[in-house]
Structure formats: C-alpha cells, structure tokens
Design an enzyme around this catalytic site. Sequence first.
Site, PDB file in Angstrom:
ATOM      1  N   GLY A 101       0.841  -1.199   0.000  1.00  0.00           N
ATOM      2  CA  GLY A 101       0.000   0.000   0.000  1.00  0.00           C
ATOM      3  C   GLY A 101       0.866   1.235   0.000  1.00  0.00           C
ATOM      4  N   ASP A 121      14.829  10.036  -3.508  1.00  0.00           N
ATOM      5  CA  ASP A 121      14.802  11.477  -3.754  1.00  0.00           C
ATOM      6  C   ASP A 121      13.780  11.879  -4.812  1.00  0.00           C
ATOM      7  OD1 ASP A 121      15.913  10.882  -6.237  1.00  0.00           O
ATOM      8  OD2 ASP A 121      17.944  11.165  -5.523  1.00  0.00           O
ATOM      9  N   GLY A 122      13.239  10.899  -5.521  1.00  0.00           N
ATOM     10  CA  GLY A 122      12.186  11.201  -6.475  1.00  0.00           C
ATOM     11  C   GLY A 122      12.657  11.900  -7.735  1.00  0.00           C
ATOM     12  N   ARG A 179       5.315  14.687 -19.394  1.00  0.00           N
ATOM     13  CA  ARG A 179       4.584  13.534 -19.935  1.00  0.00           C
ATOM     14  C   ARG A 179       3.108  13.865 -20.066  1.00  0.00           C
ATOM     15  NH1 ARG A 179       5.512   8.170 -16.863  1.00  0.00           N
ATOM     16  NH2 ARG A 179       4.933   9.291 -14.982  1.00  0.00           N
ATOM     17  N   ARG A 186      -4.343   3.943 -12.911  1.00  0.00           N
ATOM     18  CA  ARG A 186      -3.816   2.600 -13.118  1.00  0.00           C
ATOM     19  C   ARG A 186      -4.676   1.583 -12.393  1.00  0.00           C
ATOM     20  NH1 ARG A 186       1.748   4.315 -12.906  1.00  0.00           N
ATOM     21  NH2 ARG A 186       1.534   6.454 -13.607  1.00  0.00           N
ATOM     22  N   ASP A 256       0.582  -1.385 -10.768  1.00  0.00           N
ATOM     23  CA  ASP A 256       0.680   0.074 -10.675  1.00  0.00           C
ATOM     24  C   ASP A 256       1.294   0.696 -11.914  1.00  0.00           C
ATOM     25  OD1 ASP A 256       3.029  -1.158 -10.025  1.00  0.00           O
ATOM     26  OD2 ASP A 256       3.716   0.442  -8.723  1.00  0.00           O
ATOM     27  N   ASN A 257       1.761  -0.113 -12.843  1.00  0.00           N
ATOM     28  CA  ASN A 257       2.291   0.413 -14.082  1.00  0.00           C
ATOM     29  C   ASN A 257       1.376   0.077 -15.262  1.00  0.00           C
ATOM     30  OD1 ASN A 257       4.987  -0.765 -12.496  1.00  0.00           O
ATOM     31  ND2 ASN A 257       5.174   1.325 -13.197  1.00  0.00           N
TER      32      ASN A 257
END
Length: 504
Positions: A101, A121-122, A179, A186, A256-257
């Site tokens: 989760g 760090d994203g 993007r 998703r 999730d993709n």
Amino acid sequence: PKVSLEYSELIEALPVDKVDGNFVRTVKNCIFSKSIPTPLKGPLRLAAVSKDAIEGILDLDMSVTQSDDFLHYVSGARLLPGSVPLAHRYGGHQVKMFFEGGLGGRWCDGGFTVVTPKGSDGRAVIRSSVREFLCSEAMHFLGVPTSRAASLIVSEEPVLRDQFYNGNVKTERGAVVLRLARSWFRIGSLEVLSQSGEIDLLRKLLNFVIGEHFPFITPHDPEKYLVFFSTVVNETAHLIAQWASVGFAHGVCNTDNFSLLSITIDYGPFGFMESYNPNFVPNTSDDEGRYSIGAQANVGLFNLEKLLVALSPVLTETQQKQARIILKGYGNIYQMRIHQIFKAKLGLLGDDEDDNYLITVLLRMMEDTESDFTMTFRELSEISAKRFLNRNFTQVELEMWALDDLSRHERFSDWLSNYLLRLKTGRSSSDWIKCFTDVNPRYVLRNWIAESAIRKAEKNDFSEVELLHHILSSPFVTQETAEEAGYAARPPQWARRLKVSCSS
Ligand SMILES: *[C@@H]1O[C@H](CO)[C@@H](O)[C@H](O)[C@H]1NC(C)=O
Ligand SMILES: *[C@@H]1O[C@H](CO)[C@@H](O)[C@H](O)[C@H]1NC(C)=O
Ligand SMILES: *[C@@H]1O[C@H](CO)[C@@H](O)[C@H](O)[C@H]1NC(C)=O
Ligand SMILES: CC(=O)N[C@H]1CO[C@H](CO)[C@@H](O)[C@@H]1O
C-alpha cells in the site's frame, strides 16, 4: 476537446488529502495529495521538444517552449496560475508478490515526482529521461497506444544513482520529462481503495474514469462496471499483442504500471528485442525472466485478475461470475490478435489453414539463427520478388543482413517456397511486395542506439536525441540520415555488452 478536463474539475470530482507537504506517509480517503514540487536546480536547459505533442495535444505554439516561463513551469520552479500540483495515491501488485500500500508515483502535468516510493529522492536523471522521451514518442509513431512526451529539460543538479544496484554510486544530473496522457489512472489506483475498504471512493473513481474515458458506457447501466472490466480485458490483450508486434518488452508490468485505459505508461527498464528470443528480458535484475517478452501476455492476465479482485466489492455475485468468464477469454483475444498481427507483418491476405504453421516455423528459425526481429520482417517486406526468388540477399545494394542470417537455417528453403506460394494468394503479382512495409518498421529504439544518444546528452550534446526523435517519428520510411548512422544496420559489437537497469 484537446485537453478535456481542467484541473479544478478534477479536484472537485475527486477528493484531495487534507494534509499538505512532501513527506512519505500513508494517506486515506483521498485520490490525490497536494504536493508542491521541489524545483530542479538551474541552470536549466530545454534539451528536446516534441512539436507534434506541443502543437497537437497541448495546442500551444512551438515558440512558447523557447521562453523562460516554459522552463520554469515544466521543471517545477513556478506553478501555472490556477493550477494545483498533485500526487496520486495508488498501490500495486507485482507478479508473485504481496500488495504494497501507499506507493507514490509521478503524477501528471509536469511529470513532477512528489511522493516517491521507498523514500527516495524522487528525481529522474538524464539517462532514464532521454529513454522515456524517445521511447514514448517512438511508440506513438509505431502506432502503439502510449503516453506522450512533450519536452525534456535537463539541469545541473547532481543526483546520486546506483545504476545496477551493485554499490557503484555515480553522480548523474537531474532531468524532467513533460509527460502527457489522457489519464494516468492505473489498476493500482483502484486496488488501493478496494484493499483499504474505501468502497464509496472506489465507486466514485470508477464513475469518474468511466464518465471521462468510456463514453459508450451509460452512467445508469447496472452492468457498467462489468462492461468496463470487459473493455479493459479486451484492450489490454490488444495492447500487449501490439507490444509483441514491434518486439517491445515493458520491464515493470506491475498493476501500478498498468493503465486503466490500456496505454503504455511508465517507461522504466523497457527494451526492444534485437535477435529474436522469446526469453528476452529488458530488466537486468530480472533473473527469473518474470517480465520476459514471452511472459508479457501472462503478466497482463495476472494484472487483470488483480483488477477483478479490486472491482469485486462493486460487482454482484452474478457479475463476478460473468467477469471470471470474460477473463477466461483473454488468452483467446490475445492469440487471435497476435495471429492477425503476424499475418499482416508477413503480408498474408485472406485465410489459409497453414498460416499458423508458416508463422510458427519462421519464428522458430529466427530463434535458432538469432535473426534480428525488426529487420527480418522489414527485409522480408522490402526485398523485391526477383531477388527473393534468387535468394540473393547479400549482393543487393541494400544489404539484407537479417535475412542472410535466417537463410542459414536448414528449413529456410522449404519455408521460403511455401511462403512465396502463399503470398500470391489474393493479390496480383505487381502489388505483392510493397504493400506491407507500413507494418514493419525499419527503425526502433534499440538499446545501443539510445545509449549512444545518452552518452552525448550527458555531455550536453543533444543532437543525437533530436536526430533520433526525428527519425523515429517516421519509423516505416527509409531515411538517409538513419542509414548513414547505421540504425538499420547490424548492431555494433559493443552493443552486445549493454545492460539496462531499473533505476531512474
Ligand atoms: C477490442 O479492442 C480492439 C482494439 O482496440 C477493438 O478494435 C475491438 O473492437 C474491441 N472488441 C470489443 C469486443 O470490444
Ligand atoms: C526487475 O526484476 C526484478 C526481479 O524479478 C524485480 O525484483 C524488480 O522489481 C524488477 N525491476 C523493476 C523496476 O520492477
Ligand atoms: C544479386 O543482385 C545483384 C544486384 O542487386 C546482382 O548484381 C548480382 O549479380 C546478383 N547475384 C546473383 C548471384 O544473382
Ligand atoms: C516508471 C514507474 O513509475 N515505474 C513504477 C512501476 O512500478 C514499480 C513498483 O512496482 C515502481 O517502483 C516504479 O516506479
């Protein structure tokens, strides 16, 4: 109707977390969290831009991309007036793994990474951003449903990455891809709600997605969630068949993709297969071949099973039974589509009971001889009838290197005679060659090609990114610059040693 939904409408329709701020946390009773992006540190530079996406989707003039404002908006330094940056809440299943989760994600508009998985760090770096920019655009022009990339911005900000998870930490530079997709929801967007028992919210999100993107489903239809499921099953089968048709493998097909709209999203460790090999794996750490190209259809099925589980709370028992029957049909839809696609790739018209055999034997020979997937089909479609009959592959002005490899197979001669005979069915002798080059691309984003562009991009030379972007926008047309660059030629020796990792 180019951008159908304003941010304000989206936020009104779906709840946003009451807590603000960029920190990793478990959130409930919301679909989004407000999250102000941490701007990429300057100086910034616009490295590449897609005219087609800027003009055709965003409806902006290309000159806009030359402004400082554009750099600042897209890199997160400034917010567009009236906009709210959001992070989307979703969870996900990985094949054979348990539910996690509260994964974060990169959420739309600026591709801003806000809440991030595992407290990282994203940041995205130049390497992964160049790959995503080029590949999503390439996929679009190959005719595969996909998210798009409008721009690529690079910074001087240092980001530490352990590319192969082997302890070799390297400093790379931060980058951001703008993007675009009609929707980023998703399977994991629904799963997280179902899993935590937020069923009203699950219904709300479903109604929203159906209302926005499935216009043929009426809001009051009691079967609407079943129809939705059936549509996703069908479209997913078609999408994965299209991946196979261009030799594309998605390295992280987790729930999730996987887009609810069945478009390709989240280009991580993807790859285009070179030598034909059903066990081709684009993710170097995937030793079990979980996401090998031959396993993609099954991974799709696994993900659809999870979608069904997520939908179960809003389906009646009868509908759940029907849904399971629909899911059983997935394999057939996929096989039927694959059959159609490979027939088209071989230029076969009409139906013949031996078509399957013809296709299977070809793939078998390709596997045995390690023939190049893209170029074998391309060359079969390009070669003139006469040369074909003469088996004259090497001496023609365009070297037929993939067919040359294939022709070493002991069954090739027999196969070729059958194929030529079959090609005559349903067409006149004059038109039987040219008609299928438009389904067999000459250029795909091979790893070595991307790598060469990345190496230059890391030194601030974006010329090859631009050249590739241009070439891959017409992948079915033979282009002089591409031929000079060797993009349709036998891959160089160093390409064999390349690895692709997951880290972004
Ligand atoms: C399944 O999807 C394909 C590809 O989008 C579409 O052409 C076809 O009509 C769909 N079939 C059904 C039964 O919805
Ligand atoms: C690559 O494969 C490994 C092993 O299957 C898996 O653990 C990892 O999550 C994959 N990478 C990504 C980004 O999914
Ligand atoms: C192969 O084709 C080339 C022309 O493209 C021709 O010059 C050559 O003679 C041919 N070779 C054979 C063995 O037919
Ligand atoms: C590119 C991207 O967003 N990929 C995500 C796919 O799913 C995995 C987890 O299963 C995430 O770690 C990736 O970030």
